[in-house]
Design a protein around this motif. Structure first.
Motif, PDB file in Angstrom:
ATOM      1  N   THR A 285       1.864  50.318   9.993  1.00  0.00           N
ATOM      2  CA  THR A 285       1.104  51.239   9.157  1.00  0.00           C
ATOM      3  C   THR A 285       1.494  52.653   9.546  1.00  0.00           C
ATOM      4  O   THR A 285       1.274  53.067  10.690  1.00  0.00           O
ATOM      5  N   LEU A 286       2.109  53.369   8.619  1.00  0.00           N
ATOM      6  CA  LEU A 286       2.601  54.711   8.893  1.00  0.00           C
ATOM      7  C   LEU A 286       1.600  55.747   8.392  1.00  0.00           C
ATOM      8  O   LEU A 286       1.176  55.700   7.242  1.00  0.00           O
ATOM      9  N   VAL A 287       1.254  56.705   9.260  1.00  0.00           N
ATOM     10  CA  VAL A 287       0.329  57.772   8.883  1.00  0.00           C
ATOM     11  C   VAL A 287       1.034  59.119   8.794  1.00  0.00           C
ATOM     12  O   VAL A 287       0.436  60.104   8.369  1.00  0.00           O
ATOM     13  N   SER A 288       2.307  59.153   9.194  1.00  0.00           N
ATOM     14  CA  SER A 288       3.095  60.388   9.151  1.00  0.00           C
ATOM     15  C   SER A 288       4.328  60.183   8.290  1.00  0.00           C
ATOM     16  O   SER A 288       5.036  59.182   8.437  1.00  0.00           O
ATOM     17  N   GLU A 289       4.593  61.136   7.399  1.00  0.00           N
ATOM     18  CA  GLU A 289       5.762  61.046   6.521  1.00  0.00           C
ATOM     19  C   GLU A 289       7.065  61.293   7.271  1.00  0.00           C
ATOM     20  O   GLU A 289       8.139  60.928   6.789  1.00  0.00           O
ATOM     21  N   THR A 290       6.977  61.895   8.440  1.00  0.00           N
ATOM     22  CA  THR A 290       8.187  62.303   9.169  1.00  0.00           C
ATOM     23  C   THR A 290       8.559  61.348  10.298  1.00  0.00           C
ATOM     24  O   THR A 290       9.441  61.664  11.100  1.00  0.00           O
ATOM     25  N   VAL A 291       7.887  60.205  10.389  1.00  0.00           N
ATOM     26  CA  VAL A 291       8.189  59.273  11.469  1.00  0.00           C
ATOM     27  C   VAL A 291       9.664  58.865  11.425  1.00  0.00           C
ATOM     28  O   VAL A 291      10.244  58.652  10.349  1.00  0.00           O
ATOM     29  N   SER A 292      10.284  58.774  12.589  1.00  0.00           N
ATOM     30  CA  SER A 292      11.691  58.385  12.677  1.00  0.00           C
ATOM     31  C   SER A 292      11.811  56.864  12.585  1.00  0.00           C
ATOM     32  O   SER A 292      11.358  56.142  13.477  1.00  0.00           O
ATOM     33  N   ILE A 293      12.421  56.391  11.512  1.00  0.00           N
ATOM     34  CA  ILE A 293      12.608  54.949  11.334  1.00  0.00           C
ATOM     35  C   ILE A 293      13.572  54.410  12.378  1.00  0.00           C
ATOM     36  O   ILE A 293      13.399  53.301  12.897  1.00  0.00           O
ATOM     37  N   GLU A 294      14.582  55.203  12.737  1.00  0.00           N
ATOM     38  CA  GLU A 294      15.559  54.784  13.752  1.00  0.00           C
ATOM     39  C   GLU A 294      14.874  54.564  15.094  1.00  0.00           C
ATOM     40  O   GLU A 294      15.128  53.562  15.780  1.00  0.00           O
ATOM     41  N   ASP A 295      13.998  55.486  15.487  1.00  0.00           N
ATOM     42  CA  ASP A 295      13.291  55.335  16.763  1.00  0.00           C
ATOM     43  C   ASP A 295      12.299  54.180  16.716  1.00  0.00           C
ATOM     44  O   ASP A 295      12.140  53.428  17.695  1.00  0.00           O
ATOM     45  N   LEU A 296      11.621  54.022  15.586  1.00  0.00           N
ATOM     46  CA  LEU A 296      10.636  52.955  15.454  1.00  0.00           C
ATOM     47  C   LEU A 296      11.289  51.577  15.530  1.00  0.00           C
ATOM     48  O   LEU A 296      10.725  50.634  16.098  1.00  0.00           O
ATOM     49  N   MET A 297      12.499  51.461  14.985  1.00  0.00           N
ATOM     50  CA  MET A 297      13.186  50.167  14.918  1.00  0.00           C
ATOM     51  C   MET A 297      14.179  49.948  16.058  1.00  0.00           C
ATOM     52  O   MET A 297      14.888  48.943  16.074  1.00  0.00           O
ATOM     53  N   GLN A 298      14.222  50.840  17.014  1.00  0.00           N
ATOM     54  CA  GLN A 298      15.216  50.751  18.085  1.00  0.00           C
ATOM     55  C   GLN A 298      15.100  49.423  18.851  1.00  0.00           C
ATOM     56  O   GLN A 298      14.047  49.056  19.340  1.00  0.00           O
ATOM     57  N   ASN A 299      16.216  48.703  18.900  1.00  0.00           N
ATOM     58  CA  ASN A 299      16.350  47.438  19.641  1.00  0.00           C
ATOM     59  C   ASN A 299      15.519  46.288  19.082  1.00  0.00           C
ATOM     60  O   ASN A 299      15.466  45.213  19.698  1.00  0.00           O
ATOM     61  N   LEU A 300      14.876  46.488  17.941  1.00  0.00           N
ATOM     62  CA  LEU A 300      14.124  45.386  17.347  1.00  0.00           C
ATOM     63  C   LEU A 300      15.072  44.430  16.626  1.00  0.00           C
ATOM     64  O   LEU A 300      16.028  44.868  15.981  1.00  0.00           O
ATOM     65  N   PRO A 301      14.834  43.117  16.729  1.00  0.00           N
ATOM     66  CA  PRO A 301      15.711  42.151  16.056  1.00  0.00           C
ATOM     67  C   PRO A 301      15.598  42.272  14.546  1.00  0.00           C
ATOM     68  O   PRO A 301      14.492  42.424  14.006  1.00  0.00           O
ATOM     69  N   LEU A 302      16.724  42.198  13.860  1.00  0.00           N
ATOM     70  CA  LEU A 302      16.734  42.338  12.403  1.00  0.00           C
ATOM     71  C   LEU A 302      17.021  41.020  11.691  1.00  0.00           C
ATOM     72  O   LEU A 302      16.697  40.861  10.518  1.00  0.00           O
ATOM     73  N   GLU A 303      17.622  40.085  12.386  1.00  0.00           N
ATOM     74  CA  GLU A 303      17.949  38.797  11.778  1.00  0.00           C
ATOM     75  C   GLU A 303      16.730  37.878  11.803  1.00  0.00           C
ATOM     76  O   GLU A 303      16.074  37.713  12.829  1.00  0.00           O
ATOM     77  N   ASN A 304      16.404  37.304  10.660  1.00  0.00           N
ATOM     78  CA  ASN A 304      15.299  36.355  10.519  1.00  0.00           C
ATOM     79  C   ASN A 304      13.921  36.954  10.801  1.00  0.00           C
ATOM     80  O   ASN A 304      12.975  36.232  11.111  1.00  0.00           O
ATOM     81  N   VAL A 305      13.793  38.272  10.690  1.00  0.00           N
ATOM     82  CA  VAL A 305      12.499  38.924  10.862  1.00  0.00           C
ATOM     83  C   VAL A 305      12.289  39.903   9.707  1.00  0.00           C
ATOM     84  O   VAL A 305      13.164  40.721   9.421  1.00  0.00           O
ATOM     85  N   SER A 306      11.131  39.823   9.068  1.00  0.00           N
ATOM     86  CA  SER A 306      10.781  40.769   8.009  1.00  0.00           C
ATOM     87  C   SER A 306       9.852  41.833   8.573  1.00  0.00           C
ATOM     88  O   SER A 306       8.981  41.534   9.396  1.00  0.00           O
ATOM     89  N   TYR A 307      10.024  43.071   8.113  1.00  0.00           N
ATOM     90  CA  TYR A 307       9.193  44.179   8.549  1.00  0.00           C
ATOM     91  C   TYR A 307       8.511  44.799   7.337  1.00  0.00           C
ATOM     92  O   TYR A 307       9.168  45.162   6.358  1.00  0.00           O
ATOM     93  N   PHE A 308       7.183  44.891   7.404  1.00  0.00           N
ATOM     94  CA  PHE A 308       6.403  45.553   6.366  1.00  0.00           C
ATOM     95  C   PHE A 308       6.147  46.989   6.793  1.00  0.00           C
ATOM     96  O   PHE A 308       5.892  47.271   7.965  1.00  0.00           O
ATOM     97  N   PHE A 309       6.183  47.899   5.821  1.00  0.00           N
ATOM     98  CA  PHE A 309       5.851  49.299   6.069  1.00  0.00           C
ATOM     99  C   PHE A 309       4.742  49.692   5.103  1.00  0.00           C
ATOM    100  O   PHE A 309       4.993  49.942   3.920  1.00  0.00           O
ATOM    101  N   TYR A 310       3.511  49.709   5.619  1.00  0.00           N
ATOM    102  CA  TYR A 310       2.367  50.102   4.797  1.00  0.00           C
ATOM    103  C   TYR A 310       2.215  51.618   4.907  1.00  0.00           C
ATOM    104  O   TYR A 310       1.959  52.157   5.986  1.00  0.00           O
ATOM    105  N   LEU A 311       2.389  52.315   3.792  1.00  0.00           N
ATOM    106  CA  LEU A 311       2.364  53.773   3.788  1.00  0.00           C
ATOM    107  C   LEU A 311       1.000  54.277   3.341  1.00  0.00           C
ATOM    108  O   LEU A 311       0.516  53.901   2.261  1.00  0.00           O
ATOM    109  N   THR A 312       0.375  55.126   4.154  1.00  0.00           N
ATOM    110  CA  THR A 312      -0.916  55.719   3.803  1.00  0.00           C
ATOM    111  C   THR A 312      -0.731  57.014   3.025  1.00  0.00           C
ATOM    112  O   THR A 312      -1.666  57.799   2.893  1.00  0.00           O
ATOM    113  N   PHE A 313       0.446  57.224   2.505  1.00  0.00           N
ATOM    114  CA  PHE A 313       0.808  58.406   1.725  1.00  0.00           C
ATOM    115  C   PHE A 313       1.853  57.967   0.708  1.00  0.00           C
ATOM    116  O   PHE A 313       2.310  56.820   0.744  1.00  0.00           O
ATOM    117  N   LEU A 314       2.224  58.851  -0.189  1.00  0.00           N
ATOM    118  CA  LEU A 314       3.232  58.530  -1.203  1.00  0.00           C
ATOM    119  C   LEU A 314       4.353  59.553  -1.097  1.00  0.00           C
ATOM    120  O   LEU A 314       4.223  60.690  -1.550  1.00  0.00           O
TER     121      LEU A 314
END
Length: 473
Positions: A98-127
């Motif tokens: 759940t993201l509350v800031s529009e400027t959050v770094s996606i690269e930093d948030l996803m650093q070293n997280l596995p991407l194969e066979n894992v889905s990631y949801f991004f719930y945005l509290t803004f548009l």
């Protein structure tokens, strides 16, 4: 060839069963004694027979249809990243940020997280188109399986205001839809159980249907309002070429909740065909907050277990369990671990991932599914005839109907006819909770100017718990 069992027994018709039941009742009235009526106006019979099933819908549902989702509220990016990695190592199969800031770094948030066979949801509290573009760029570059959750109508219903305005919000959504076309890949496989087949943003449109249940709407209303919510997007977005994600809350009425999810998928696909949208929805289920309690809080684990079972058997694609202490504790490792382990036990020890469409052919569930779908469709048509869901929200009719339904259920609870063990039935008078509160567990009062009256989530036990807290020593 499967062996046919009990062929030596003569079949028994529903008429014969009723005659035998009437005989056993020794003169008592069958309908008054054994038939009860739900809040949705559905009369539940003591038994269901195949000679009374007029219509039977076939649901395509594979084994292991649900992914175990961990919710992470992103305040500190580094801590959220660390927590995501830890929970994936502990059994979570999907992460919802759940993201509350529009400027959050996606690269930093996803650093070293596995991407194969894992889905990631991004719930945005803004548009924010810029934030959506950055999430999309990361997904495309890294072959990641991302699902963005945007819902301006849900924002209006919950907050009372649009992100900006109706016109500006839908202008942005149309731009996002235009820039997010799907290219030929197996979307059904990608959305079914969180397994990535090829990278990219799978979906951007979300229906926040949990608020209707948590505010006290009955199941017919939940289905109709969710369907009308979806229909507004079909009408106002020029082209939706991606699947739509639908969030639902699941209550303790076990078989009804199974039927509710089945009816939701049936209704969605019926509506989607009218817009030539041939992609199935992705259902994310979460246990309801409405029946959760502060006192005897361990009972919450029993409630969420049966609610997750209903979600699985009803065909939810992803399930995010509610920690037993979420009402009064901030996010904590123990509560999250218990919630996650409940789903792990259901999936890997109770073998809920081994049976395809376990509820198919159950006459009771089939009948409930049909009745809920029919009643919800009638209410949906009524909403559309009166201008549509957004118009009905602005006029306050949706809020009024939910309030009326909530009041009926509240009256049943207050009179002891709807039971929450440990609260209005068999309460432990020595139970103390005041000094354990880290969060305010009741409806918060925040007077402000809004476009509409927001839909307010409220638990059944709030008044009773508030009185008990005031008398604690």
């Amino acid at each position: 060839m499967a062996e046919k069992l009990f062929e030596e027994f003569e079949p028994v018709s529903s008429k014969q069963w009723k005659q035998q039941i009437q005989y056993e009742l020794k003169g008592a009235d069958y309908n008054d004694t054994l038939v009860w009526e739900s809040l949705e106006g559905i009369k539940v019979r003591p038994f269901y027979h195949n000679d009374e099933i007029a219509v039977k819908h076939t649901f395509e549902q594979n084994a292991a249809p649900f992914a175990i989702v961990q919710n992470i509220f992103v305040h500190d990016v580094a801590l959220s990243n660390k927590r995501a990695l830890d929970t994936l190592n502990r059994g979570a199969e999907s992460i919802r940020f759940t993201l509350v800031s529009e400027t959050v770094s996606i690269e930093d948030l996803m650093q070293n997280l596995p991407l194969e066979n894992v889905s990631y949801f991004f719930y945005l509290t803004f548009l924010s188109i810029d934030c959506v573009n950055r999430i999309t760029d990361f997904a495309n570059k890294n072959n990641a399986n991302f699902i963005i959750q945007l819902d301006p109508i849900g924002q209006l219903a919950k907050d009372g205001n649009w992100f900006e305005s109706l016109d500006k919000d839908f202008e942005k959504l149309n731009l996002i839809a235009k820039n997010s076309p799907l290219e030929g890949f197996d979307i059904k496989r990608r959305m079914s159980s969180g397994h990535s087949v090829t990278g990219g943003v799978v979906s951007f449109l979300n229906i926040s249907g949990t608020i209707y249940q948590n505010a006290g709407a009955n199941m017919v209303q939940q289905l109709a309002y969710t369907l009308a919510h979806v229909n507004e997007y079909f009408n106002r977005i020029k082209s939706i070429s991606q699947p739509i994600t639908i969030e639902v809350s699941v209550g303790t009425n076990y078989f009804f909740e199974i039927a509710k999810l089945r009816a939701l998928r049936l209704l969605f696909n019926t509506l989607a065909k009218e817009y030539n949208h041939n992609l199935d929805c992705h259902i994310i289920a979460t246990p309801t907050k409405r029946n959760k309690t502060l006192y005897d809080y361990n009972v919450n684990m029993l409630r969420t277990t049966t609610e997750c079972m209903s979600a699985i058997l009803g065909g939810a694609n992803s399930i995010s369990n509610l920690p037993y202490d979420s009402l009064y504790h901030k996010d904590n490792e123990f509560g999250d671990r218990i919630a996650r382990n409940q789903l792990l036990v259901l999936k890997h020890e109770s073998y809920f991932d081994k049976v395809s469409n376990a509820s198919d052919g159950a006459y009771y569930i089939e009948t409930l599914t049909e009745q809920l779908a029919e009643k919800a469709l009638l209410l949906f048509k009524e909403i559309e005839e009166k201008g549509g869901f957004i118009t009905q929200l602005i006029e306050g009719n949706i809020q009024k109907k939910i309030s009326e339904s909530a009041a009926k259920e509240q009256e049943l609870f207050d009179n002891g006819k709807e039971i929450l063990l440990g609260t209005n039935k068999y309460p432990n008078k020595n139970d103390k909770i005041k000094h354990d509160l880290e969060l305010y567990p009741f409806v918060k009062q925040n007077p402000r100017k809004t476009l509409i009256v927001p839909i307010i989530e409220k638990r059944l036990a709030e008044k009773m718990e508030h009185e008990r807290l005031n008398t604690e020593q």
